[in-house]
Design an enzyme around this catalytic site. Structure first.
Site, mmCIF file in Angstrom:
data_model
loop_
_atom_site.group_PDB
_atom_site.id
_atom_site.type_symbol
_atom_site.label_atom_id
_atom_site.label_comp_id
_atom_site.label_asym_id
_atom_site.label_seq_id
_atom_site.Cartn_x
_atom_site.Cartn_y
_atom_site.Cartn_z
ATOM 1 N N HIS A 148 1.797 4.462 -2.805
ATOM 2 C CA HIS A 148 1.904 5.916 -2.604
ATOM 3 C C HIS A 148 3.300 6.381 -3.042
ATOM 4 C CE1 HIS A 148 -1.863 6.755 -0.582
ATOM 5 N NE2 HIS A 148 -1.642 5.895 0.387
ATOM 6 N N GLU A 158 -4.714 7.815 -3.159
ATOM 7 C CA GLU A 158 -5.213 6.554 -2.621
ATOM 8 C C GLU A 158 -5.464 5.546 -3.747
ATOM 9 O OE1 GLU A 158 -4.803 6.415 0.457
ATOM 10 O OE2 GLU A 158 -5.802 4.560 1.017
ATOM 11 N N HIS A 185 0.835 -1.202 0.000
ATOM 12 C CA HIS A 185 0.000 0.000 0.000
ATOM 13 C C HIS A 185 0.879 1.265 0.000
ATOM 14 C CE1 HIS A 185 -3.673 2.351 1.068
ATOM 15 N NE2 HIS A 185 -2.786 3.137 1.637
ATOM 16 N N GLU A 186 1.794 1.315 0.946
ATOM 17 C CA GLU A 186 2.652 2.508 1.052
ATOM 18 C C GLU A 186 3.577 2.615 -0.164
ATOM 19 O OE1 GLU A 186 1.856 4.775 3.127
ATOM 20 O OE2 GLU A 186 0.457 3.492 4.238
#
Ligand code: ZN
Length: 504
Positions: free
Chosen positions: A274, A300, A270-271
């Site tokens: 980003h 997101e 997830h990170e």
């Protein structure tokens, strides 16, 4: 005061210098904040708070410097003389500075004091399951946010003005329409899922013994394989994982659970999603709006795309399972099917941050409905816990037994962030649309992933999203990338395939 002897190019150049100077200061501030959340020794918290306060004040001074604001206004008034890309930088900066200028210093100070106070009470109230202790603060916050919205633009729905702080250019009506469709289409899928109390008690494939050191090297391997550049970034540990950019230096964080590989792996991916966005921004537009991420919803979309659509897919695990088996003895007997079931486990539960991909959006839609009603005044703070329970029953068929597992679980409202929640679900909607459009251009993403080929997808995202910065507002940027207005359909189709996989 406009120096009319200056050419428009000179004006724009000095504006660029001013913006870059602000961005450099923000980078220094981010490094202090990153360190505060990762390596800072606990005993120096007070000094660090002073240092952060000093740099924040300096940055605020630069952003509100009359010479800078004068430049912004002057350039904005002469927009038709600017190159199109210069006009983007000016338009976005003007929009942001106008919003800041609409709030007087006393109001800003009062607002941050209220947020800080409410936030610190929230921690205790959550521990003690005590909604009543927080209700007076939330009442003040709702009132304050209404006032703030009114100062910025009293001719529009105050909730929409607040929403725009996080998703510029987005209208309440288009969010509401999208969410209504999503809610209706998800219902038959969610009904097939077990409630939290009925979930199977046995361990799934990605649970077992996963030593931290081994998880660290596996996470790094995965982040690198999907394209994260460790020459310009790091991966460290934080209680609440986040990503922070210090100029072009992108810091990812994750957290570990020795008994569950999913915990660190999926927050890492997830990170990293980003982080890939940040690393893909246009370096020539450093510190300028067109070299800056577009919006929270678009940000997101990148994290969710890599985490959910890539990281929980059959192709991803076809590629990574052999390496994972080499690294983790607990996975030696695991099958691809078992791992996929474990990665996609779904149930109707209470906590948003622990929710699976299928039910997650319903948690968001509930919050969107409630916060909108709070701002409109059609829901009183005192009635919020009951409205929460009713909403959970209606949408997910489960009712949290405590406020801690219900209305008190998220900090957002108690930190003044009203209008923020929708960006999470918009991110999911955009992610599914982008993946579907990329697949049309690149062929089966599943096949590419199974071969360990992640580059093509990343390059596609770089071209369609990352490199474009703030050339358009979020919804329009995504619409241009996919060739039509973003809808909930692609997400529902994606989730439908997930639920089918779990049923087989
Ligand atoms: Zn995120």
């Amino acid at each position: 005061m406009s120096d009319s002897f200056e050419s428009i190019d000179q004006r724009y150049e000095s504006f660029v210098d001013q913006l870059r100077g602000q961005y450099d200061l923000a980078g220094a501030l981010h490094l202090l904040q990153w360190d505060q959340e990762t390596y800072m020794p606990a005993g120096v918290a007070a000094t660090r708070a002073r240092q952060i306060g000093a740099l924040s004040a300096l940055l605020h001074e630069r952003r509100t410097d009359p010479a800078f604001l004068d430049n912004v206004d002057d350039l904005a008034a002469r927009e038709d003389e600017l190159q199109p890309m210069q006009a983007v930088d000016v338009r976005e900066t003007k929009w942001r500075t106008d919003r800041q200028r609409a709030l007087d210093t006393d109001l800003v100070r009062e607002r941050s004091r209220l947020h800080a106070e409410a936030r610190s009470h929230w921690i205790r109230a959550r521990e003690q399951n005590d909604f009543a202790a927080l209700a007076p603060f939330l009442e003040k916050i709702v009132e304050m946010e209404r006032r703030v919205a009114g100062c910025i633009d009293d001719s529009r729905d105050p909730y929409e003005v607040l929403l725009e702080s996080y998703e510029p250019g987005m209208t309440v009506e288009s969010v509401a329409q999208c969410f209504m469709q999503l809610s209706a289409d998800l219902r038959p899928l969610v009904e097939k899922l077990p409630a939290v109390s009925e979930a199977p008690a046995h361990l799934t494939a990605l649970e077992g013994q996963f030593p931290l050191g081994l998880q660290r090297s596996f996470n790094r391997h995965v982040a690198e394989a999907i394209g994260f550049d460790f020459a310009k970034g790091r991966l460290d540990v934080a209680v609440h994982p986040f990503t922070m950019s210090i100029g072009d230096d992108v810091r990812l964080t994750t957290r570990y659970d020795e008994k569950d590989l999913r915990y660190s792996l999926y927050s890492t991916i997830h990170e990293a999603g980003h982080g890939l966005y940040e690393q893909g921004l246009d370096p020539d537009a450093y510190g300028l709006p067109r070299g800056h991420a577009c919006s929270l919803g678009v940000h997101e979309s990148q994290s969710r795309l890599w985490e959910n659509i890539v990281g929980r897919s059959p192709g991803f695990w076809e590629h990574f399972l052999p390496a994972a088996k080499e690294i983790f003895p607990s996975l030696r007997a695991a099958t691809l099917d078992g791992v996929l079931r474990s990665a996609n486990e779904a149930q109707r539960s209470f906590i948003r941050t622990e929710a699976d991909e299928v039910t997650y959006n319903l948690h968001i839609i509930l919050r969107f409905d409630l916060e909108r009603a709070l701002i409109a005044g059609s829901l009183r703070v005192a009635d919020l816990p009951q409205a929460w329970s009713d909403g959970m029953r209606e949408r997910l068929g489960v009712v949290p037994p405590t406020h801690t597992e219900g209305v008190l679980q998220d900090v957002h409202w108690f930190a003044g962030a009203i209008g923020y929640f929708p960006t999470y679900a918009l991110g999911n909607i955009y992610a599914a649309e982008l993946a579907a459009a990329a697949e049309k251009d690149l062929g089966s993403l599943g096949n590419l992933m199974a071969e360990g080929e992640f580059r093509a997808l990343l390059e596609w995202l770089r071209m369609k999203i990352h490199r474009r910065g703030q050339v358009h507002r979020g919804r329009r940027l995504v619409a241009e990338a996919i060739g039509h207005e973003p809808q909930a359909r692609a997400l529902v189709d994606h989730l439908g395939r997930k639920v089918q996989l779990l049923e087989e």
